[in-house]
Design a protein around this motif. Sequence first.
Motif, PDB file in Angstrom:
ATOM      1  N   THR A  50       0.834  -1.204   0.000  1.00 32.80           N
ATOM      2  CA  THR A  50       0.000   0.000   0.000  1.00 32.80           C
ATOM      3  C   THR A  50       0.867   1.253   0.000  1.00 32.80           C
ATOM      4  O   THR A  50       0.568   2.227  -0.699  1.00 32.80           O
ATOM      5  N   ALA A  51       1.971   1.224   0.763  1.00 35.02           N
ATOM      6  CA  ALA A  51       2.890   2.369   0.798  1.00 35.02           C
ATOM      7  C   ALA A  51       3.487   2.632  -0.583  1.00 35.02           C
ATOM      8  O   ALA A  51       3.540   3.780  -1.046  1.00 35.02           O
ATOM      9  N   ALA A  52       3.922   1.561  -1.265  1.00 40.98           N
ATOM     10  CA  ALA A  52       4.526   1.717  -2.588  1.00 40.98           C
ATOM     11  C   ALA A  52       3.525   2.285  -3.583  1.00 40.98           C
ATOM     12  O   ALA A  52       3.843   3.193  -4.372  1.00 40.98           O
ATOM     13  N   ALA A  97      10.360  -1.381  -4.435  1.00 41.39           N
ATOM     14  CA  ALA A  97      11.653  -2.000  -4.107  1.00 41.39           C
ATOM     15  C   ALA A  97      12.335  -1.242  -2.975  1.00 41.39           C
ATOM     16  O   ALA A  97      12.941  -1.851  -2.075  1.00 41.39           O
ATOM     17  N   GLY A  98      12.217   0.089  -3.002  1.00 36.14           N
ATOM     18  CA  GLY A  98      12.828   0.898  -1.948  1.00 36.14           C
ATOM     19  C   GLY A  98      12.194   0.684  -0.589  1.00 36.14           C
ATOM     20  O   GLY A  98      12.890   0.492   0.417  1.00 36.14           O
ATOM     21  N   THR A 118      17.225   3.675  -4.351  1.00 36.36           N
ATOM     22  CA  THR A 118      16.292   3.004  -5.261  1.00 36.36           C
ATOM     23  C   THR A 118      15.036   3.830  -5.474  1.00 36.36           C
ATOM     24  O   THR A 118      14.585   4.036  -6.609  1.00 36.36           O
ATOM     25  N   THR A 119      14.467   4.315  -4.369  1.00 34.42           N
ATOM     26  CA  THR A 119      13.236   5.098  -4.469  1.00 34.42           C
ATOM     27  C   THR A 119      13.479   6.413  -5.213  1.00 34.42           C
ATOM     28  O   THR A 119      12.670   6.827  -6.053  1.00 34.42           O
ATOM     29  N   VAL A 156      17.818  12.434  -2.361  1.00 31.57           N
ATOM     30  CA  VAL A 156      17.854  13.014  -1.011  1.00 31.57           C
ATOM     31  C   VAL A 156      16.453  13.043  -0.407  1.00 31.57           C
ATOM     32  O   VAL A 156      16.256  12.691   0.765  1.00 31.57           O
ATOM     33  N   ALA A 157      15.459  13.450  -1.205  1.00 33.03           N
ATOM     34  CA  ALA A 157      14.082  13.502  -0.706  1.00 33.03           C
ATOM     35  C   ALA A 157      13.583  12.119  -0.307  1.00 33.03           C
ATOM     36  O   ALA A 157      12.952  11.954   0.746  1.00 33.03           O
ATOM     37  N   ALA A 158      13.869  11.124  -1.135  1.00 36.98           N
ATOM     38  CA  ALA A 158      13.422   9.762  -0.835  1.00 36.98           C
ATOM     39  C   ALA A 158      14.109   9.220   0.416  1.00 36.98           C
ATOM     40  O   ALA A 158      13.468   8.585   1.266  1.00 36.98           O
TER      41      ALA A 158
END
Length: 264
Positions: A50-52, A97-98, A118-119, A156-158
């Motif tokens: 759900t998060a992805a 994946a992240g 990855t994200t 950086v944000a991810a």
Amino acid sequence: MGHLDHAAYGWLTPALSYVMASIGAALGLRCTVRALAATTGTSRRNWLLTAASAIGTGIWTMHFVAMLGFHVTGTEIRYNVPLTILGLVVAVVVVGAGVFAVGYGKDRGRSLVLGGLTTGLGVASMHYLGMAALRLHGSVSYDPLMVGLSIAIAVVAATAALWAALNIKSPVAVAVASLIMGAAVTSMHYTGMLAVAVDVAPSDSALPGATAMQFIFPLAVGLGSYLFITSAFVALSPTADERAASAAASADRLLGERAAAPAG
């Protein structure tokens, strides 16, 4: 060289894109927090899925809401439908994946670096796939320095967002982190757009693909509705602590009823 307008409707599209990015981030972070607190493997997997989907959908919707305000003088703009949908799939899969790296990683520091990288690359990939779907009369080129900066902002944000998911549990703190992530993702988008230059070649021939209003707007509205509905589900779903407290209260009530029952 065509004149580029990144906000043809004024502040409307930047503001809406920021809202969509923040909602997707808030939902994704909240689901990741729930996943890390889950007591079963199935529950953790479902929360991470759900998060992805929330983060990927929010980022994709943010990008194309912002693109509704993108105009180029001297040419119409169309979008390649398969590439546009591929961008959505890539966003969800790579972001997935992240978050799974963070959700199942044993070494939190290494998992955070891997998950953030990855994200972030997933966010950037979605952006540039979306730009590859652009069809216009002319050619599009990019400033490599600005492209690199936009990718760095995405990573950086991810990473910061996943760090927040690992270290922040309070809903208020998650909300603040989501607003910051929304600002970072939106900044990444407009930094990437500043890298764009268009050499217009005027033509009367019809462009292939769909207009933003024909395809992107309806899909963005649908995905936005999905985010709102899923947000309501997450808000109403009890946390692990709430379920434990409810189970304890039920057990206490049952013991009290047994104690009060007359002896047979």
